[in-house]
Design a protein around this motif. Sequence first.
Motif: not given
Length: 505
Positions: A228-235, A237-242, A401-413
Amino acid sequence: MRKILNLIYIPMLLLGLSGCEDFLTVESPDQSTSGNYWKTQSEALSGLSAAYSQLYYGGSWEFHELKFVFEPFREDVVEMGKGASSYGYMTSIYNFSYTMTSSTPASIWSYNYWGLSYSNQVIDKVSAMDPAVFEQGMQERIIAEARFMRGYYHMVLLMNWEKIIVREKYITSESDIDKALSSRDYAWDFIMKDFEYAATKLPMTRGDSDKGRVTSATANAYLGYAYLTRAYEEPTRKDEFLTSAVEVLKPENFVGYSLVPMNKWIGMFDGSNENSVESLLEVQFSPTTSGNAYYKHQTQYWVASSELGGWEGILPSDMLFNEFKKEGKISLMGRYDSRLYSTLWFKDDYFNGSPEKVWDWNYDDLFEVNKPVFRKYLPVKYSGMSTYETAMNIILMRYANVLLMRAEAYNELNHPELAKPLIDEVRARANMPGMKGSSQAEVRAQIEHERIVEFALENYRFYDLRRWGKAESALAAVGRKFNPATNNFFFTPQGEIDSNGQIKK
């Protein structure tokens, strides 16, 4: 991990970043050496205990002055209390005026490098041990556990320094000591490989005798956080990391873990519900002092306000208090979000005996004005403040945190519809109705709100703000200056620069 903590601590495991046991001559027949020590499973577990030991940051006053200054002082949800304002090394973190010679970042740097060096030694020595001395599968598990710890310590460093020295192996000669800073992508790759390895080799859960030791679920949670952190750092590859974050944070990787009920939520932070079904990693403190063991800290004094007999090192900000109240009294209990009452004590009939008090007193009998103060990390009873040090665990990662991180990844996808049920699961535990809105922007805003109220004083907020590119504006909103160019990361400590020939300037 309680079991591990009772095992003998090996002082010879590491002599610091400037040297190690293997190239020193130690001839005393009654002193342990690397050559005569690594012979049994219990010795391997003792070495693993040392790898965990740097989570304590020295314990006692060092723990709160490092852990609870280093991270929350960079957040907008806290204010520096009067117990910290006279200490320059603390105010330098709060004011973002630290330099290469600042002591607090240098200490964090050192403790984490000690931790990953202990971990490297376990990996090196246990790999070379005779498999016959281990119970079925134990040798592989110890190595996997040490690899998780190595990844964890590297990740703490990489989250706080833009470039770090990746220590891939146990140092056995002086020529290995000087090493250049690694590129950020190389460091992330190394960390993630360690987490991936641990996730495939460790059990999903632990029995009572091994509570607190990392599991495959722990490794997947941190691997998801890394993605999740790396997805924002490397735009690029964002979708790949998400997508990878969604995969490793899937329910199948967390069987046996769940949210604790709201009436036990505060127990994760006051010592009454340690190592719960929600806990994925927490620092295991213990009142045990036999064998010169020392696993206690003074965080309760640091967090408690002066009215509660504490040092008042840290206070909740108005921003945090208002964030809790922003949705109004819409909970199923007819009050504000239930997490507010478990996170803070404040002026309200609720804490004047309807239905609770502040320990044994009405809030109004202790506070002359409405002064919200932290309840989190304080003991269940006031008598717990009479003990100079406490053995309450400190939680680092939990299932919410697992639930909210997964929610964030879904939303950014671009799948807010998949994120909403995860957000609502966390809200339901707090007696809150489902979130309003369904657009990506609305879900994004709700995730930020939930992370603020769910994890206050758990030291995620600064990393969240930086990940979202909002640190400067958020801190400006509470009257604090932040320059991303110089404050997103700490400076490489001057001591490292002076002693490491590969990075001297």
